[in-house]
Design a protein around this motif. Structure first.
Motif, PDB file in Angstrom:
ATOM      1  N   LEU A  67       0.650  -1.198   0.186  1.00 44.02           N
ATOM      2  CA  LEU A  67      -0.061   0.030   0.051  1.00 44.02           C
ATOM      3  C   LEU A  67       0.915   1.352   0.003  1.00 44.02           C
ATOM      4  CD1 LEU A  67      -2.956  -0.928   2.484  1.00 44.02           C
ATOM      5  CD2 LEU A  67      -2.677  -1.478   0.070  1.00 44.02           C
ATOM      6  N   PHE A  68       0.587   2.169  -1.035  1.00 44.42           N
ATOM      7  CA  PHE A  68       1.319   3.354  -1.147  1.00 44.42           C
ATOM      8  C   PHE A  68       0.409   4.768  -1.255  1.00 44.42           C
ATOM      9  CE2 PHE A  68       4.812   0.723  -2.622  1.00 44.42           C
ATOM     10  CZ  PHE A  68       5.840   1.422  -2.024  1.00 44.42           C
ATOM     11  N   LYS A  69       0.656   5.857  -0.530  1.00 41.06           N
ATOM     12  CA  LYS A  69       0.144   7.130  -0.851  1.00 41.06           C
ATOM     13  C   LYS A  69       1.314   8.027  -0.722  1.00 41.06           C
ATOM     14  CE  LYS A  69      -1.012   8.315   3.878  1.00 41.06           C
ATOM     15  NZ  LYS A  69      -0.301   9.602   3.753  1.00 41.06           N
ATOM     16  N   GLY A  70       0.980   9.104  -1.151  1.00 41.43           N
ATOM     17  CA  GLY A  70       1.922  10.504  -1.456  1.00 41.43           C
ATOM     18  C   GLY A  70       2.108  11.051  -0.018  1.00 41.43           C
ATOM     19  N   LYS A  71       3.102  11.712  -0.059  1.00 41.18           N
ATOM     20  CA  LYS A  71       3.444  12.425   1.404  1.00 41.18           C
ATOM     21  C   LYS A  71       2.345  13.371   1.608  1.00 41.18           C
ATOM     22  CE  LYS A  71       7.245  10.765   3.227  1.00 41.18           C
ATOM     23  NZ  LYS A  71       7.301  10.437   4.512  1.00 41.18           N
ATOM     24  N   ALA A  72       2.034  13.612   2.935  1.00 41.48           N
ATOM     25  CA  ALA A  72       0.936  14.351   3.388  1.00 41.48           C
ATOM     26  C   ALA A  72      -0.249  14.269   2.843  1.00 41.48           C
ATOM     27  CB  ALA A  72       1.391  15.846   3.024  1.00 41.48           C
ATOM     28  N   GLN A  73      -0.615  13.133   2.045  1.00 37.65           N
ATOM     29  CA  GLN A  73      -1.940  13.045   1.628  1.00 37.65           C
ATOM     30  C   GLN A  73      -2.877  11.998   2.713  1.00 37.65           C
ATOM     31  OE1 GLN A  73      -1.517  10.575  -1.965  1.00 37.65           O
ATOM     32  NE2 GLN A  73      -1.843  12.606  -3.566  1.00 37.65           N
ATOM     33  N   PRO A  74      -4.216  12.396   2.759  1.00 35.72           N
ATOM     34  CA  PRO A  74      -4.902  11.378   3.684  1.00 35.72           C
ATOM     35  C   PRO A  74      -5.042  10.145   3.310  1.00 35.72           C
ATOM     36  CG  PRO A  74      -6.299  12.419   1.985  1.00 35.72           C
ATOM     37  CD  PRO A  74      -4.911  13.071   1.767  1.00 35.72           C
ATOM     38  N   ASP A  75      -5.562   9.246   4.398  1.00 33.58           N
ATOM     39  CA  ASP A  75      -5.309   7.691   4.256  1.00 33.58           C
ATOM     40  C   ASP A  75      -6.248   7.319   3.071  1.00 33.58           C
ATOM     41  OD1 ASP A  75      -3.661   7.682   6.433  1.00 33.58           O
ATOM     42  OD2 ASP A  75      -5.046   7.036   7.794  1.00 33.58           O
ATOM     43  N   THR A  76      -7.236   8.180   2.686  1.00 37.86           N
ATOM     44  CA  THR A  76      -8.011   7.765   1.667  1.00 37.86           C
ATOM     45  C   THR A  76      -7.431   7.699   0.254  1.00 37.86           C
ATOM     46  OG1 THR A  76      -8.903  10.208   1.404  1.00 37.86           O
ATOM     47  CG2 THR A  76     -10.152   9.001   2.899  1.00 37.86           C
ATOM     48  N   ALA A  77      -6.079   8.158   0.299  1.00 41.56           N
ATOM     49  CA  ALA A  77      -5.390   8.049  -0.873  1.00 41.56           C
ATOM     50  C   ALA A  77      -4.459   6.740  -1.177  1.00 41.56           C
ATOM     51  CB  ALA A  77      -4.427   9.202  -0.967  1.00 41.56           C
ATOM     52  N   TYR A  78      -4.516   5.777  -0.169  1.00 39.25           N
ATOM     53  CA  TYR A  78      -4.020   4.882  -0.255  1.00 39.25           C
ATOM     54  C   TYR A  78      -4.417   4.009  -1.336  1.00 39.25           C
ATOM     55  CZ  TYR A  78      -1.267   4.786   4.086  1.00 39.25           C
ATOM     56  OH  TYR A  78      -0.037   4.980   4.921  1.00 39.25           O
ATOM     57  N   GLU A  79      -3.314   3.298  -2.118  1.00 37.74           N
ATOM     58  CA  GLU A  79      -3.426   2.491  -3.452  1.00 37.74           C
ATOM     59  C   GLU A  79      -2.658   1.130  -3.113  1.00 37.74           C
ATOM     60  OE1 GLU A  79      -4.590   5.571  -6.908  1.00 37.74           O
ATOM     61  OE2 GLU A  79      -2.653   4.429  -6.905  1.00 37.74           O
ATOM     62  N   ARG A  80      -3.269  -0.124  -3.712  1.00 38.17           N
ATOM     63  CA  ARG A  80      -2.634  -1.205  -3.806  1.00 38.17           C
ATOM     64  C   ARG A  80      -1.606  -1.189  -4.919  1.00 38.17           C
ATOM     65  NH1 ARG A  80      -4.449  -5.703  -1.122  1.00 38.17           N
ATOM     66  NH2 ARG A  80      -6.493  -4.802  -1.324  1.00 38.17           N
ATOM     67  N   VAL A  81      -0.460  -1.351  -4.849  1.00 37.18           N
ATOM     68  CA  VAL A  81       0.724  -1.351  -5.759  1.00 37.18           C
ATOM     69  C   VAL A  81       1.195  -2.666  -5.875  1.00 37.18           C
ATOM     70  CG1 VAL A  81       2.723  -0.173  -6.560  1.00 37.18           C
ATOM     71  CG2 VAL A  81       0.978   0.974  -5.297  1.00 37.18           C
ATOM     72  N   GLN A  82       1.377  -3.059  -7.066  1.00 39.15           N
ATOM     73  CA  GLN A  82       2.103  -4.226  -7.352  1.00 39.15           C
ATOM     74  C   GLN A  82       3.081  -4.125  -8.657  1.00 39.15           C
ATOM     75  OE1 GLN A  82      -0.367  -7.811  -8.236  1.00 39.15           O
ATOM     76  NE2 GLN A  82       1.157  -9.178  -8.332  1.00 39.15           N
ATOM     77  N   SER A  83       4.094  -4.746  -8.484  1.00 37.62           N
ATOM     78  CA  SER A  83       5.356  -4.490  -9.523  1.00 37.62           C
ATOM     79  C   SER A  83       5.816  -5.732 -10.181  1.00 37.62           C
ATOM     80  CB  SER A  83       6.431  -3.811  -9.030  1.00 37.62           C
ATOM     81  OG  SER A  83       7.528  -3.792  -9.698  1.00 37.62           O
ATOM     82  N   ASP A  84       5.646  -5.418 -11.667  1.00 35.97           N
ATOM     83  CA  ASP A  84       6.171  -6.726 -12.444  1.00 35.97           C
ATOM     84  C   ASP A  84       7.352  -5.827 -13.455  1.00 35.97           C
ATOM     85  OD1 ASP A  84       4.414  -8.756 -11.742  1.00 35.97           O
ATOM     86  OD2 ASP A  84       2.933  -8.045 -13.363  1.00 35.97           O
ATOM     87  N   LEU A  85       8.154  -4.982 -12.670  1.00 36.35           N
ATOM     88  CA  LEU A  85       9.196  -4.390 -13.431  1.00 36.35           C
ATOM     89  C   LEU A  85      10.475  -4.929 -13.208  1.00 36.35           C
ATOM     90  CD1 LEU A  85       8.387  -0.654 -12.023  1.00 36.35           C
ATOM     91  CD2 LEU A  85       7.786  -1.746 -14.219  1.00 36.35           C
ATOM     92  N   ALA A  86      11.238  -4.695 -14.202  1.00 33.24           N
ATOM     93  CA  ALA A  86      12.553  -5.105 -14.371  1.00 33.24           C
ATOM     94  C   ALA A  86      13.206  -4.112 -15.095  1.00 33.24           C
ATOM     95  CB  ALA A  86      12.737  -6.550 -15.243  1.00 33.24           C
ATOM     96  N   VAL A  87      14.771  -4.232 -14.862  1.00 36.64           N
ATOM     97  CA  VAL A  87      15.755  -3.299 -15.270  1.00 36.64           C
ATOM     98  C   VAL A  87      16.708  -3.847 -15.911  1.00 36.64           C
ATOM     99  CG1 VAL A  87      17.149  -1.335 -15.009  1.00 36.64           C
ATOM    100  CG2 VAL A  87      14.944  -1.560 -13.707  1.00 36.64           C
ATOM    101  N   ILE A  88      17.102  -3.397 -17.355  1.00 39.05           N
ATOM    102  CA  ILE A  88      18.592  -4.095 -17.934  1.00 39.05           C
ATOM    103  C   ILE A  88      19.371  -2.780 -17.790  1.00 39.05           C
ATOM    104  CG2 ILE A  88      19.459  -4.837 -20.159  1.00 39.05           C
ATOM    105  CD1 ILE A  88      16.860  -5.679 -20.896  1.00 39.05           C
ATOM    106  N   PHE A  89      20.681  -3.135 -17.150  1.00 35.36           N
ATOM    107  CA  PHE A  89      21.378  -2.260 -16.482  1.00 35.36           C
ATOM    108  C   PHE A  89      22.713  -2.547 -17.351  1.00 35.36           C
ATOM    109  CE2 PHE A  89      19.520  -1.707 -12.421  1.00 35.36           C
ATOM    110  CZ  PHE A  89      19.348  -0.363 -12.387  1.00 35.36           C
ATOM    111  N   GLY A  90      23.271  -1.104 -17.706  1.00 35.16           N
ATOM    112  CA  GLY A  90      24.797  -1.290 -18.306  1.00 35.16           C
ATOM    113  C   GLY A  90      25.446  -0.458 -17.327  1.00 35.16           C
ATOM    114  N   LYS A  91      26.500  -0.917 -16.749  1.00 35.20           N
ATOM    115  CA  LYS A  91      27.217  -0.069 -15.464  1.00 35.20           C
ATOM    116  C   LYS A  91      28.749  -0.308 -15.816  1.00 35.20           C
ATOM    117  CE  LYS A  91      23.823  -2.042 -12.169  1.00 35.20           C
ATOM    118  NZ  LYS A  91      23.805  -3.072 -11.001  1.00 35.20           N
TER     119      LYS A  91
END
Length: 301
Positions: free
Chosen positions: A145-169
């Motif tokens: 669960l995430f919400k922005g800073k200083a936002q009320p609790d009514t702003a909570y959202e369920r967040v799920q990530s399927d992200l990946a990153v291909i790095f060159g370093k």
């Protein structure tokens, strides 16, 4: 009588001279080795040939020179600081993104682990080492669960990530040898890189169910539409319902399509058991991904 005595003396002198000459010749023959047995002479010649083949060294002298020179084949790990050494290998790292870092920007969330694996190529000379890598990092996560800073609790959202990153370093490390044979070394430095983001980031509005603890997503239920089934928590008209996937920056959303890597400091330990093989352990801190640790194994070209 006088003639007989003279002849006798002459005979004695002649015999004595003959014995003297014979004895001298015999002594010289003994000194030169001509009177030795055949077996002794052959053994001496064989020994002379062995000494010549060994470079006229005393027994054990040649082996001592080889050991002192350090020329021991694959076990010779000594490196010349003025010579370039290159290697290729495999690496694995695991980053830990603490909840505290996330909470600098957002409320909610949880500590996330990010496994990374890939290929690397390195070169070192005069104690300075450059490591280039191409790796895949899995930034997927379970529901939080995430919400922005200083936002009320009514702003909570369920967040799920399927992200990946291909790095060159690229990493730049300075070597501190720990022994004279280049078997053990400490390395200090850091690295930078850039990655391309792939995958989806899902967001859904939620309302309290069996509880309202943001740290326990299972206590919250998903909103099905605006104002349903809760008129307060589901009232925001942002369309984050069902399987909503956040657009990327290029499409006006908040999902990044590039991801930076800035790591400082990094401390590594390298072990080189044989001439053409090395292993390295790394630990460091990346501004975008938190603390990381890992290891690599490389073949020295």
């Amino acid at each position: 009588m006088f003639q007989k005595a003279l002849l006798a003396r002459f005979a004695l002198l002649t015999l004595g001279a003959s014995l003297f000459v014979t004895g001298t010749a015999y002594a010289q023959a003994s000194e030169d080795g001509f009177d030795k047995d055949a077996e002794d002479t052959l053994a001496g010649k064989a020994n002379d040939k062995e000494e010549a083949a060994a470079g006229d060294k005393m027994p054990g002298e040649k082996e001592k020179k080889t050991a002192e020179s350090g020329d021991t084949g694959i076990w010779d790990t000594t490196e010349d600081p003025t010579k370039a050494y290159r290697y290729v290998g495999l690496r694995y790292r695991h980053a830990i993104i603490p909840k505290g870092i996330l909470n600098i920007f957002l409320d909610g969330g949880a500590t996330v682990g990010v496994p990374m694996g890939g290929l690397e190529f390195g070169t070192r000379r005069d104690r300075l080492e450059y490591i280039f890598s191409l790796s895949y990092a899995d930034y997927s996560s379970a529901e939080m669960l995430f919400k922005g800073k200083a936002q009320p609790d009514t702003a909570y959202e369920r967040v799920q990530s399927d992200l990946a990153v291909i790095f060159g370093k690229v990493e730049i490390l300075y070597e501190v040898p720990l022994d004279k044979r280049s078997r053990f070394s400490l390395l200090f430095g850091g690295g930078v890189g850039i990655g391309g983001v792939i995958g989806d980031l899902y967001r859904r509005q939620v309302y309290p169910g069996s509880g309202n603890d943001p740290g326990v997503p299972s206590q919250w239920n998903d909103c099905t539409a605006q104002g349903e089934p809760d008129g307060i928590y589901c009232a925001n008209d942002n369309g984050h319902f069902g399987n909503y996937a956040e657009p990327s920056w290029a499409n006006g959303g908040s999902k990044p399509f590039i991801f930076p890597w800035i790591a400082l400091p990094q401390v590594s330990f390298r072990y080189k058991p044989i001439k053409m093989l090395q292993a390295r352990a790394d630990v460091g801190f990346a501004i975008s991904s938190g603390v990381y640790f890992g290891a690599s194994i490389d073949y020295i070209l």
